[in-house]
Design an enzyme around this catalytic site. Structure first.
Site, short mmCIF file in Angstrom:
data_model
loop_
_atom_site.label_atom_id
_atom_site.label_comp_id
_atom_site.label_asym_id
_atom_site.label_seq_id
_atom_site.Cartn_x
_atom_site.Cartn_y
_atom_site.Cartn_z
CB SER A 17 2.44 -5.51 -2.21
OG SER A 17 1.83 -5.52 -0.94
CE1 TYR A 33 -0.30 -9.73 -3.48
CE2 TYR A 33 0.17 -8.68 -1.37
CZ TYR A 33 -0.19 -8.59 -2.70
OH TYR A 33 -0.43 -7.36 -3.26
#
Length: 336
Positions: free
Chosen positions: A128, A153
């Site tokens: 990501s 995350y």
């Protein structure tokens, strides 16, 4: 014909990858646990478009199920793995951190072990743009240090890259991590801005605009993401015997290991993004201006030099093209 395992097959990116691979005549095994992080009926609707294909087989299984995952790999022995499943979302990680550990860390370990013991030829996995955290240098490059994540995350995605490198080094498992930049498009995730904005505007509700609208995002259309993933999947990394071990560049390794950004390479102001959406909907948004949320960043911008050099691909779909396609799908799917 290759046998390809796609995790997160009922998810946004995984669904599109499965569709494309099936159209190409590949044998696809889809895996998803169909959790309720967002509307399960949307996941089921995606899946319904895949399950009637003769060359598609679906398993409902949790990545964190160690025995189940080991058995799956032993049974299917995939040639390649496209690992798109993850517990997504920066904000949700603030309230349910254990979900990220279970899925993104324990689950990823089970993927790595499955690949190791079943002789997988290439593992491609979703990372990501969140891994860049509070980096100020723009555009974000895979050759930059990313040791300062600002959300759990992001930390789990950085951990995935480190775990993958270890397996590439120890077991010569070719791995490629893909740092996706703000993916959007038809069948997209309901927790993403475009979906949230569209739903709120059509319902006559105000939209939450964080950092008082002073945000820039490298919005990347789903078709560009799909093409990038599949091109990278065909480009299996090789060991790099010329690497000295003294090079501090985090984007270089002696192992069969690569990291790429997949982004549009063109940040867009959030205000303009909303204007394009308003034009598509024929309605002005009521904006509720709010401060930056914890774990978020003001700007993302992908350097895609390595992606262009190695696989000859550059995402090119503008928001002026992509947003209308999303709105057309949304109106059709929800009857809005």
């Amino acid at each position: 014909m290759s046998k390809i395992l796609v995790t997160g097959a009922a998810g946004f990116i995984g669904f599109f990858l499965c569709k494309q691979l099936l159209d190409q005549g590949e044998e696809v095994i889809g895996l998803d646990n169909l959790n309720d992080y967002y509307d399960v009926t949307l996941k089921q609707a995606r899946l319904a478009q895949l399950t009637d294909k003769n060359n598609f087989l679906f398993y409902q299984l949790d990545l964190a199920d160690r025995q189940g995952m080991a058995q799956l790999f032993a049974d299917i022995k995939p040639d390649r793995v496209l690992h798109m499943a993850a517990q997504a979302g920066v904000r949700y990680s603030l309230t349910n951190p254990h979900a990220y550990v279970d899925c993104n860390l324990v689950g990823f370990m089970n993927i790595l072990e499955g690949c190791r013991y079943s002789g997988v030829k290439h593992l491609v996995y979703a990372s990501s743009s969140s891994v860049y955290g509070s980096n100020k240098k723009m555009p974000f490059s895979v050759h930059d240090n990313v040791d300062h994540p600002v959300s759990l995350y992001a930390a789990t995605k950085k951990a995935n890259e480190l775990m993958a490198h270890t397996y590439s080094h120890l077991y010569s498992l070719p791995t490629t991590g893909l740092r996706f930049f703000t993916v959007y498009g038809p069948w997209g995730r309901p927790d993403m801005a475009l979906f949230l904005f569209t739903k709120a505007i059509l319902e006559g509700r105000a939209i939450d605009v964080f950092n008082y609208g002073k945000m820039r995002r490298d919005f990347t259309y789903i078709d560009d993401i799909t093409e990038g993933v599949l091109r990278v999947s065909d480009n299996i990394p090789s060991p790099n015997p010329d690497w000295s071990g003294y090079d501090p560049d985090p984007g270089i390794s002696a192992a069969p290991y690569k990291i790429y950004n997949i982004g549009n390479n063109k940040p867009v102001e959030l205000g303009y993004f909303i204007e394009v959406l308003e034009d598509c909907l024929g309605t002005k948004a009521v904006k509720k201006l709010l401060p930056m949320q914890p774990g978020d960043v003001p700007e993302t911008y992908a350097n895609i030099d390595d992606l262009q050099k190695d696989v000859g691909f550059k995402p090119s779909t503008s928001i002026e093209v992509g947003i209308p396609r999303f709105v057309e799908w949304y109106r059709s799917f929800y009857g809005a």
